[in-house]
Design an enzyme around this catalytic site. Structure first.
Site, short mmCIF file in Angstrom:
data_model
loop_
_atom_site.label_atom_id
_atom_site.label_comp_id
_atom_site.label_asym_id
_atom_site.label_seq_id
_atom_site.Cartn_x
_atom_site.Cartn_y
_atom_site.Cartn_z
N ASP A 68 -23.45 7.38 3.61
CA ASP A 68 -22.81 8.49 4.31
C ASP A 68 -21.60 8.99 3.52
O ASP A 68 -21.11 10.10 3.77
CB ASP A 68 -22.34 8.04 5.71
CG ASP A 68 -23.48 8.04 6.72
OD1 ASP A 68 -24.49 8.72 6.49
OD2 ASP A 68 -23.35 7.34 7.75
N GLY A 85 0.84 -1.18 0.00
CA GLY A 85 0.00 0.00 0.00
C GLY A 85 0.88 1.24 0.00
O GLY A 85 2.07 1.17 0.33
N ASN A 86 0.31 2.36 -0.39
CA ASN A 86 1.07 3.60 -0.38
C ASN A 86 0.11 4.78 -0.35
O ASN A 86 -1.00 4.72 -0.85
CB ASN A 86 2.00 3.70 -1.61
CG ASN A 86 1.30 3.28 -2.89
OD1 ASN A 86 0.46 4.02 -3.40
ND2 ASN A 86 1.60 2.09 -3.40
N HIS A 106 -3.47 3.89 -2.15
CA HIS A 106 -3.66 2.60 -2.82
C HIS A 106 -3.36 1.51 -1.81
O HIS A 106 -2.33 1.56 -1.14
CB HIS A 106 -2.71 2.50 -4.01
CG HIS A 106 -2.69 1.15 -4.65
ND1 HIS A 106 -3.84 0.51 -5.05
CD2 HIS A 106 -1.66 0.31 -4.97
CE1 HIS A 106 -3.52 -0.66 -5.59
NE2 HIS A 106 -2.22 -0.80 -5.54
N HIS A 158 -4.10 -2.99 -0.96
CA HIS A 158 -4.67 -4.29 -1.37
C HIS A 158 -5.49 -4.82 -0.19
O HIS A 158 -5.40 -6.00 0.15
CB HIS A 158 -3.55 -5.27 -1.75
CG HIS A 158 -2.90 -4.97 -3.06
ND1 HIS A 158 -2.62 -5.92 -4.01
CD2 HIS A 158 -2.46 -3.78 -3.58
CE1 HIS A 158 -2.04 -5.34 -5.06
NE2 HIS A 158 -1.92 -4.06 -4.81
N SER A 160 7.35 4.84 -4.76
CA SER A 160 6.42 3.72 -4.96
C SER A 160 6.27 3.37 -6.43
O SER A 160 6.22 4.26 -7.30
CB SER A 160 5.05 4.12 -4.40
OG SER A 160 4.06 3.26 -4.89
N SER A 161 6.15 2.09 -6.72
CA SER A 161 5.99 1.66 -8.12
C SER A 161 4.68 2.18 -8.71
O SER A 161 4.53 2.21 -9.93
CB SER A 161 6.05 0.13 -8.20
OG SER A 161 5.05 -0.44 -7.39
N ASP A 162 3.76 2.62 -7.87
CA ASP A 162 2.48 3.15 -8.36
C ASP A 162 2.50 4.67 -8.52
O ASP A 162 1.46 5.30 -8.70
CB ASP A 162 1.37 2.76 -7.38
CG ASP A 162 1.21 1.26 -7.27
OD1 ASP A 162 0.92 0.64 -8.30
OD2 ASP A 162 1.40 0.70 -6.18
N TYR A 216 -23.87 16.89 10.52
CA TYR A 216 -23.01 15.88 11.13
C TYR A 216 -21.68 16.54 11.48
O TYR A 216 -21.14 17.32 10.70
CB TYR A 216 -22.77 14.72 10.15
CG TYR A 216 -21.94 13.61 10.74
CD1 TYR A 216 -22.54 12.55 11.40
CD2 TYR A 216 -20.55 13.66 10.67
CE1 TYR A 216 -21.77 11.55 11.96
CE2 TYR A 216 -19.78 12.66 11.24
CZ TYR A 216 -20.40 11.61 11.88
OH TYR A 216 -19.64 10.62 12.45
N HIS A 235 -7.31 -5.81 -9.81
CA HIS A 235 -6.21 -5.26 -9.06
C HIS A 235 -6.67 -4.95 -7.62
O HIS A 235 -6.76 -5.88 -6.82
CB HIS A 235 -5.67 -4.03 -9.82
CG HIS A 235 -4.40 -3.47 -9.27
ND1 HIS A 235 -3.65 -2.55 -9.95
CD2 HIS A 235 -3.77 -3.67 -8.11
CE1 HIS A 235 -2.60 -2.23 -9.21
NE2 HIS A 235 -2.65 -2.90 -8.10
N SER A 262 9.39 2.97 -2.47
CA SER A 262 8.95 1.63 -2.89
C SER A 262 9.54 0.53 -2.00
O SER A 262 10.75 0.50 -1.74
CB SER A 262 9.39 1.39 -4.34
OG SER A 262 8.94 0.14 -4.78
N GLY A 263 8.68 -0.36 -1.54
CA GLY A 263 9.13 -1.58 -0.87
C GLY A 263 9.78 -1.38 0.49
O GLY A 263 10.37 -2.31 1.04
#
Lengths: 237, 237, 237, 237
Positions: C125, C33-34, C100, C102, C79-81, C234, C176, C50-51
């Site tokens: 909501d 995730g990132n 992002h 998973h 990040s690779s994304d 709210y 994905h 990344s990583g």
């Protein structure tokens, strides 16, 4: 509190420590569970007091009860399931601990009134049959001495199926929830955690493959024997 | 305990640290898992002692075993799965660590005797095929040298399918549970956690859409190559 | 490390804190995730390297990248994304953070290539449509500039459906996993947790009642408007 | 902040402590829940301020509201669900606490618009009927005084079914989520956790056995009476 009989100190301590494992293992919500530890030479067991939160338990507030369900020592009322424990200790001399929980997956199988199928080696490391689900009791038993009769319902289930309580240390009571036992209270708690794990895996297995076959005979025997047979080689002997 | 051979200190430490990750990652209940770390130049590996709770592990009580499964150093009995590890190290020279767990979702797929389908990029980041489920062994293999034969069952599965153990670092043994491996014990544990994650996602995917298609070829290749190909750009090189 | 430009200190800090929430909220395994945090006035964003494991992150090792995906400051590879983030910031000027992950249930819906149905007020909501699942990309897009094209795949999905990225702050990329965004990185992480919660509830809802109806129009409008409309009531302010 | 009326100190404390239990019991994500504690002799209740994270709550920032929903004391805006609480307190004089959550399994049943079936003794320890799911409201009620009408929707459901709010302390509002109550705020939170537990078990039960029967009459009565009847023997009296 009056002076406690030192003869019961060991089972008080065992019952206390075993009860405290239930929330740590995620097996209980609030007070939905109880563990007892027996001393067969004295004919008594120590059990959780009824409805007392785990964080208020101590070895000293465990209740000492005899195998007919009579309170022997303690100021608090024992677990409402005490008579079930008493019946099992009275008739099954080789068990030193009993656990009752409403753990999520085990209870769901009990509510489904189905045995937990033997699908894999995780289960076979503990026993070589489907985990039995005793049927719900007759109305007369429920309306009579309910918790006492629950003990007989469990024993009848084992007798009807020809199971040995020394080899199969767990059962579901239909519509209700699991009971487990063992040589010690600690081992009985271990069995409760294993039952919950196996119950979850069995449901997932049926979801992944509704035609999943039972574990084959040779694997059943192998896994049971490497852990429990005369030539077992699991653990440190 | 006798003096320990300092040549094994590194694999003792690696095996110890990798074993301790299993409960931290939620992959084991009680002692239902084991990790080993190998030194191929010395022809030995360090492995968890059998049935010892994780909180009692130390680098010093790991057991040193050779690639034929013979104990080389250590006072405790090694994991009951030791021979499976030995066979894999002997035949697969590029792996430095092996893990066996009974993690919940991975085990459920193994009990279902189904490969884990390749449904998404999470899976493709690790390999480009369904995670194979080796069939349960023949009775003769089970009744013979069971744990030794488990190693061959895994290797036969890879040979039959034309899989490369350096590219696919995980397998299910049918009716039993997952095994994973990697260049180091740490990476093998990483792969066990990924397998469990992918196993859960795959079940949920089938529940959401029973007709969910496999990941398309182009996405498989892309995700594999950006992490493992010659021009990979994931992580810090 | 060279001296860091103080103009980027705020987004470094925001990106760092937002990334650290992902493991705390149970949304990531390992480094799956990132999060990034943008400063539109400077035309740059800070993103996770990344990583790199979360426990090794710091505001200082976030990577500064411009909206074309070029690294501006930082010794580590982003990040690779990263290019997906860059495309979205370039075309969607009102978003200050992108996430992002998973996460398990969100990814399972993405793998199923289904929108997450709007079944209840928890979902309403946040937005008043099914959470869109963009189809997997064409092979040419995958084999080309993959992460860059992922950004366009998301935008095309929103354009095709007539959705406004300021009202619907989450999407699944088919096969994905989820992407979410918001006015700040903190709000984008909030949306990732909400998406995961709603994704789980939606699956359970279909399991309990395969004919469960979508939320009715009046409830959709009411829940959206009490939180986001001109007369919202709210929260504080 | 102005000086606080000491007459409300007790309900402020009760509401604060009960609200803090929600995240501890895993019943809320972010601020998706609220608890109130009432003092019927003063005609007011203390309730969580709207949208304030749990870690920023204190007894002092609870908001005091009367049974018509008017703010009596406090600088913050009360929970957006305040009028639902007010209606229930006004019409149900025996309840001292109310809880609203979007707990995962309870909400999934609400979204499914199904009652939670009474499958076992865990459920029967709390009440002897399926947990009712009130239908979604008419559009006119939604577009009017929504949260106020939610209270009437709950009461109408109980009236239509002939249920007593003193015996059944939980309800699902269709398409929305659970509400629970009790003699105290603490007991109302207890009921929310029980509802979530029972909701999960009921779904699992149907997955294990789609034909699972309801709990039989005798067991319903027995479990209810041993905990709540005149001769109850659960807990310490």
């Amino acid at each position: 509190m009056s002076t406690l009989n030192p003869a019961y100190a060991a089972i008080r301590q065992q019952a206390y420590e075993a009860n405290m494992q239930l929330p740590a293992l995620g097996l209980v919500l609030f007070t939905f569970g109880n563990v007892s530890a027996a001393d067969h030479s004295l004919g008594v067991f120590a059990i959780k007091p009824s409805g007392v939160p785990y964080e208020k338990l101590s070895p000293e507030n465990m209740v000492i009860v005899d195998f007919d369900g009579n309170a022997v020592e303690g100021d608090l009322r024992p677990s409402s399931d005490t008579k079930t424990h008493a019946v099992l200790y009275k008739h099954w001399p080789k068990i030193g601990g009993i656990v009752h929980t409403h753990s999520t997956y085990g209870t769901a199988w009990a509510q489904s009134q189905r045995d937990i199928p033997l699908f894999g080696t995780t289960h076979a490391d503990y026993n070589t049959v489907d985990i039995p689900c005793a049927p719900p009791m007759d109305d007369a038993m429920i309306e009579g001495n309910y918790e006492y009769e629950t003990g007989f319902q469990i024993m009848n289930c084992f007798n009807d199926r020809g199971l040995d309580y020394k080899e199969v240390e767990m059962v579901l009571v239909g519509n209700h929830a699991p009971f487990t036992w063992g040589k010690t209270a600690d081992k009985a708690v271990h069995n409760s955690a294993v039952l919950e794990c196996v119950a979850k895996m069995a449901l997932l297995t049926e979801q992944i493959n509704p035609q999943a076959p039972r574990l084959k005979e040779a694997l059943k025997r192998k896994h049971w024997e490497r852990k429990h047979g005369p030539d077992s080689y699991y653990g440190q002997s």
